[in-house]
Write a protein that holds these residues in place. Structure first.
Motif, PDB file in Angstrom:
ATOM      1  N   ALA A  50       0.838  -1.203   0.000  1.00 46.23           N
ATOM      2  CA  ALA A  50       0.000   0.000   0.000  1.00 46.23           C
ATOM      3  C   ALA A  50       0.874   1.255   0.000  1.00 46.23           C
ATOM      4  CB  ALA A  50      -0.939  -0.011   1.201  1.00 46.23           C
TER       5      ALA A  50
ATOM      6  N   LYS B 126      -3.536   2.223   5.294  1.00 42.87           N
ATOM      7  CA  LYS B 126      -3.728   2.505   3.867  1.00 42.87           C
ATOM      8  C   LYS B 126      -4.199   1.301   3.056  1.00 42.87           C
ATOM      9  CE  LYS B 126      -0.641   6.498   3.526  1.00 42.87           C
ATOM     10  NZ  LYS B 126       0.059   6.512   4.822  1.00 42.87           N
ATOM     11  N   TYR B 127      -4.796   0.316   3.714  1.00 39.68           N
ATOM     12  CA  TYR B 127      -5.415  -0.788   2.966  1.00 39.68           C
ATOM     13  C   TYR B 127      -6.800  -1.074   3.537  1.00 39.68           C
ATOM     14  CZ  TYR B 127      -3.245  -3.589   6.778  1.00 39.68           C
ATOM     15  OH  TYR B 127      -2.834  -4.076   7.986  1.00 39.68           O
TER      16      TYR B 127
END
Ligand SMILES: Nc1ncnc2c1ncn2[C@@H]1O[C@H](COP(=O)(O)OP(=O)(O)O)[C@@H](O)[C@H]1O
Ligand SMILES: [Mg+2]
Length: 269
Positions: A36, A89-90
């Motif tokens: 990510a 961020k995922y």
């Protein structure tokens, strides 16, 4: 096998080894975060009732109305269960203890090995990578992971019994390929918690390379205390101590998977 994880081709990896404590969850969480950080769109699926990947992504398993259990049983769509692990961020398909009962409940369902695969269809196109953190067993839950995936990443510790367990896993992968998922391949073997000063570890590592050649990742994950600490903060190691050896190792693994050289992480600074 497409290299580079380019848009349009979703790489779906099951992170599997029936042995517990070999680094499956640590690898799933930290590889997801590293991919990510390299700008790839990543979905992490927690397939273990212990829910360590869920907690390690900063999502509290106790507050969840719906989890991967509901996807396997067919009562919720995967989009309805998905949460953003925003700090990582995922996206995440979380798990909790409910999943422990899923095996028994799925036994009489039609296409019981294909429940995750069929559920995933709805969202697969939205991601470059989907990582599936499997439980420490060769059970129906793991079979769902292996049927949903295109490749299997096998984390392992270089210790005496490691190779013995590996042949059971490789046989299972063969059987799944023959009967359920013809495209399934071994993505790679990852040496985890590696101590280069340990002679036995060196010997097992050499045997591994003799048997599996190019399938053994050049990147090696060292034993690193920051990797063990990060889950207690609910973040991947990258956001716990970005200069740690653990961070560097998983960034290098992401680089290797994206087609680069080990030791050249895909992000800098
Ligand atoms: N490279 C590493 N260095 C130090 N500790 C590690 C490392 N990899 C995993 N651990 C720790 O070892 C334990 C087992 O790892 P885990 O990823 O949960 O294994 P699994 O999912 O295969 O059961 C955890 O406490 C984890 O924090
Ligand atoms: Mg685990």
């Amino acid at each position: 096998m497409p290299i580079g994880g380019g848009r349009g081709v979703t790489r779906i990896l099951a992170v599997a080894n029936q042995k517990g404590g070999v680094g499956k969850t640590t690898t799933s969480v930290n590889l997801a975060a590293s991919l990510a950080a390299a700008g790839r769109r990543v979905l992490l699926i927690d397939l273990d009732p212990q829910a360590n990947a869920t907690m390690g992504s900063g999502v509290d398993k106790r507050g969840l109305a719906h989890t991967v259990y509901h996807v396997l049983l067919g009562s919720e769509s995967i989009a309805a269960v998905r949460v953003a692990a925003a700090d990582c961020k995922y996206d995440l398909i979380p798990a909790n203890r409910d999943l422990a009962g899923a095996e028994v409940e799925m036994v009489n369902l039609p296409r019981r090995e294909m429940r995750l695969r069929e559920g995933l269809r709805e969202v697969a196109d939205e991601y470059d990578f989907i990582l599936i953190d499997c439980p420490p067993a060769l059970n129906l839950i793991t079979l769902n992971g292996l049927c949903a995936a295109r490749t299997v990443m096998i984390p392992m510790q270089c210790e005496y019994y490691a190779l013995e367990g590996l042949s059971d896993l490789v046989n299972t992968i063969r059987k799944v390929r023959a009967n359920l998922n013809p495209v399934l391949e071994i993505e790679g073997l990852l040496r985890t918690m590696y101590d280069p000063r340990n002679i036995l570890a060196q010997q097992v590592s050499e045997q591994l390379q003799q048997h599996f050649g190019e399938k053994v990742y050049r990147t090696v994950i060292p034993r690193n205390i920051r990797l063990a600490e990060a889950p207690s903060f609910g973040v991947p190691v990258l956001y716990h101590d970005r200069l740690s050896k653990g961070t560097q190792a998983y960034l290098a693994l992401a680089g290797e998977i994206l087609g680069g050289e080990p030791g050249n992480p895909p992000v800098s600074g």
